[in-house]
Write an enzyme that holds these catalytic residues in place. Structure first.
Site, PDB file in Angstrom:
ATOM      1  N   LYS A   1      60.249  51.065  85.448  1.00 51.75           N
ATOM      2  CA  LYS A   1      59.794  49.706  84.704  1.00 51.75           C
ATOM      3  C   LYS A   1      61.202  48.748  84.973  1.00 51.75           C
ATOM      4  O   LYS A   1      62.598  49.207  84.948  1.00 51.75           O
ATOM      5  CB  LYS A   1      59.862  49.969  83.371  1.00 51.75           C
ATOM      6  CG  LYS A   1      58.346  50.840  83.337  1.00 51.75           C
ATOM      7  CD  LYS A   1      58.254  51.056  81.662  1.00 51.75           C
ATOM      8  CE  LYS A   1      59.188  52.170  81.218  1.00 51.75           C
ATOM      9  NZ  LYS A   1      58.856  52.742  80.012  1.00 51.75           N
TER      10      LYS A   1
ATOM     11  N   GLY B   1      58.347  48.576  71.557  1.00 47.52           N
ATOM     12  CA  GLY B   1      57.009  49.314  71.992  1.00 47.52           C
ATOM     13  C   GLY B   1      56.464  48.801  73.322  1.00 47.52           C
ATOM     14  O   GLY B   1      55.244  49.104  73.599  1.00 47.52           O
ATOM     15  N   THR B   2      57.286  48.097  74.135  1.00 45.88           N
ATOM     16  CA  THR B   2      56.782  47.765  75.347  1.00 45.88           C
ATOM     17  C   THR B   2      56.489  48.739  76.122  1.00 45.88           C
ATOM     18  O   THR B   2      55.581  49.036  76.996  1.00 45.88           O
ATOM     19  CB  THR B   2      57.532  46.438  75.908  1.00 45.88           C
ATOM     20  OG1 THR B   2      58.741  46.849  75.985  1.00 45.88           O
ATOM     21  CG2 THR B   2      57.460  45.209  75.349  1.00 45.88           C
ATOM     22  N   GLY B   3      57.263  49.810  76.176  1.00 48.18           N
ATOM     23  CA  GLY B   3      57.060  50.871  76.899  1.00 48.18           C
ATOM     24  C   GLY B   3      56.086  51.693  76.831  1.00 48.18           C
ATOM     25  O   GLY B   3      55.241  52.127  77.759  1.00 48.18           O
ATOM     26  N   CYS B   4      55.611  52.011  75.466  1.00 49.49           N
ATOM     27  CA  CYS B   4      54.694  52.984  75.189  1.00 49.49           C
ATOM     28  C   CYS B   4      53.366  52.148  75.572  1.00 49.49           C
ATOM     29  O   CYS B   4      52.439  52.623  75.918  1.00 49.49           O
ATOM     30  CB  CYS B   4      54.667  53.155  73.470  1.00 49.49           C
ATOM     31  SG  CYS B   4      56.335  53.614  72.940  1.00 49.49           S
TER      32      CYS B   4
ATOM     33  N   THR C   1      60.126  42.890  71.848  1.00 43.92           N
ATOM     34  CA  THR C   1      59.733  43.956  72.697  1.00 43.92           C
ATOM     35  C   THR C   1      59.636  45.367  72.282  1.00 43.92           C
ATOM     36  O   THR C   1      59.648  46.203  72.966  1.00 43.92           O
ATOM     37  CB  THR C   1      60.871  43.625  73.953  1.00 43.92           C
ATOM     38  OG1 THR C   1      62.061  43.848  73.353  1.00 43.92           O
ATOM     39  CG2 THR C   1      60.762  42.410  74.699  1.00 43.92           C
TER      40      THR C   1
HETATM   41  N1  LIG Z   1      61.109  40.344  78.714  1.00 43.42           N
HETATM   42  C1  LIG Z   1      59.943  40.731  79.268  1.00 43.42           C
HETATM   43  N2  LIG Z   1      59.339  39.903  79.806  1.00 43.42           N
HETATM   44  C2  LIG Z   1      57.986  40.503  80.557  1.00 43.42           C
HETATM   45  N3  LIG Z   1      57.829  41.581  80.483  1.00 43.42           N
HETATM   46  C3  LIG Z   1      58.517  42.635  79.816  1.00 43.42           C
HETATM   47  C4  LIG Z   1      59.743  42.266  79.303  1.00 43.42           C
HETATM   48  N4  LIG Z   1      60.310  43.374  78.620  1.00 43.42           N
HETATM   49  C5  LIG Z   1      59.707  44.443  78.849  1.00 43.42           C
HETATM   50  N5  LIG Z   1      58.434  43.907  79.693  1.00 43.42           N
HETATM   51  C6  LIG Z   1      57.268  44.804  80.236  1.00 43.42           C
HETATM   52  O1  LIG Z   1      57.222  45.877  79.590  1.00 43.42           O
HETATM   53  C7  LIG Z   1      57.269  46.933  80.408  1.00 43.42           C
HETATM   54  C8  LIG Z   1      57.900  47.983  79.667  1.00 43.42           C
HETATM   55  O2  LIG Z   1      59.228  47.575  79.136  1.00 43.42           O
HETATM   56  P1  LIG Z   1      60.828  48.107  79.011  1.00 43.42           P
HETATM   57  O3  LIG Z   1      61.126  48.506  80.622  1.00 43.42           O
HETATM   58  O4  LIG Z   1      61.686  47.705  78.204  1.00 43.42           O
HETATM   59  O5  LIG Z   1      60.403  49.978  78.802  1.00 43.42           O
HETATM   60  P2  LIG Z   1      60.890  50.801  77.950  1.00 43.42           P
HETATM   61  O6  LIG Z   1      62.560  50.472  77.894  1.00 43.42           O
HETATM   62  O7  LIG Z   1      60.393  52.103  78.050  1.00 43.42           O
HETATM   63  O8  LIG Z   1      60.567  50.181  76.378  1.00 43.42           O
HETATM   64  P3  LIG Z   1      60.783  50.918  75.002  1.00 43.42           P
HETATM   65  O9  LIG Z   1      61.712  50.381  74.440  1.00 43.42           O
HETATM   66  O10 LIG Z   1      59.625  50.225  74.242  1.00 43.42           O
HETATM   67  O11 LIG Z   1      60.419  52.505  75.321  1.00 43.42           O
HETATM   68  C9  LIG Z   1      58.057  46.536  81.580  1.00 43.42           C
HETATM   69  O12 LIG Z   1      58.102  47.350  82.613  1.00 43.42           O
HETATM   70  C10 LIG Z   1      57.419  45.091  81.674  1.00 43.42           C
HETATM   71  O13 LIG Z   1      56.343  45.259  82.429  1.00 43.42           O
HETATM   72 MG   LIG Z   2      60.514  53.653  76.705  1.00 38.69          MG
END
Ligand SMILES: Nc1ncnc2c1ncn2[C@@H]1O[C@H](COP(=O)(O)OP(=O)(O)OP(=O)(O)O)[C@@H](O)[C@H]1O
Ligand SMILES: [Mg+2]
Length: 264
Positions: A173, A207-210, A205
């Site tokens: 990601k 929970g974006t990863g979940c 952002t």
């Molecule tokens: N600022 C942003 N703009 C657009 N899309 C985003 C942004 N931040 C995150 N995303 C989308 O959300 C997905 C997951 O976000 P991220 O890479 O931050 O995952 P993560 O670190 O596992 O998140 P978390 O902290 O929720 O576990 C990204 O791959 C992307 O598709």
């Molecule tokens: Mg994550």
């Protein structure tokens, strides 16, 4: 109706973990079930306490669900420790559950550790061989691949190393990289696909990863091909960020229902 199982931690703040997964499933018109691994006392600002559940009750939840309800896809999130990773892998094997999305959650956005460091090896060794796709962010890709990931070229190398663990595909990601262009790099063991979206400047952002991994699981449950699923999950999360409503004082949650109830 397709049925999806999430195996993850509870986020009392409602933005990540089990709560984000179930909202994402509902938004995609699939039926969500859950096995809770840990209870986090959490809000948009911080994780203040974590109670990890015994591995046996995690296994019992999966057994209860799988013995009754046909499961079309599974998503794993926070697994907390190696004992839980092992019972989850055993249960997935026992029930032969299809389409496994592994979100190898290690550290929360707030910086709090959600996985014992020793358990990363268990994820690589016992869970990745069962996975259809694993969804590491940049730091998680570094741990799973065993080398630094600073550039897209590094990410390609990491993706190859991660698929060596036996998963069918990996998407690294782009959330933790720099630049206006956010790249989710998909590698299916043969080809690379760069799924690109605009990087939005926002604090919402949490929970974006979940949400991303849950959206992938919902799409795979419906039988969508991997590349389409990654493309759609990327668009779904981008829209959920763009349409976020203000909740709390820290990293606010995304709006899971921006497309309506069956918009996935
Ligand atoms: N600022 C942003 N703009 C657009 N899309 C985003 C942004 N931040 C995150 N995303 C989308 O959300 C997905 C997951 O976000 P991220 O890479 O931050 O995952 P993560 O670190 O596992 O998140 P978390 O902290 O929720 O576990 C990204 O791959 C992307 O598709
Ligand atoms: Mg994550």
């Amino acid at each position: 109706m397709h049925h999806v199982l999430t195996i993850a931690g509870s986020d009392s703040g409602g933005g990540a973990g089990i709560q984000a997964d179930l909202k994402t499933f509902a938004a995609h018109g699939v039926y969500g079930t859950s096995a809770i691994t840990a209870i986090t006392a959490q809000n948009t600002e911080r994780v203040s306490n974590v109670h990890v559940l015994p591995a046996a009750i995690v296994a019992a939840q999966i057994d209860a669900v799988a013995s009754d309800i046909r499961i079309d896809a599974v998503k794993t999130g926070m697994l907390a420790n190696a004992a839980i990773v092992e019972v989850v892998a055993a249960a997935l094997t026992r029930w032969r559950l299809p389409h496994l999305v592994v979100d190898p959650v290690m550290v929360a956005k707030s910086g709090d550790h959600l996985l014992e460091p020793a358990a990363a090896a268990a994820i690589r060794e016992v869970l990745l061989p069962l996975a259809t796709i694993v969804t590491p962010n940049r730091p998680e890709a570094e741990v799973l691949a065993g080398h630094a990931v600073a550039t897209l070229a590094d990410a390609r190398e990491a993706a190859r190393r991660i698929t060596d663990a036996g998963c069918r595909a990996v998407v690294i990601k782009g959330g933790h990289f720099e630049g206006t262009r956010l790249v989710n790099l998909l590698f299916d063991g043969r080809d690379f696909t760069e799924v690109v979206t605009e990087r939005m400047q926002t604090r919402n952002t949490h929970g974006t990863g979940c949400t991303f991994a849950a959206a992938l699981a919902a799409q795979l449950a419906k039988g969508r091909p991997l590349t389409d699923a990654v493309q759609d999950a990327t668009e779904y999360v981008a829209g959920a960020i763009a349409n976020a409503v203000s909740v709390g004082h820290g990293h606010g949650p995304v709006n899971h229902f921006w497309r309506g109830w069956t918009g996935g």
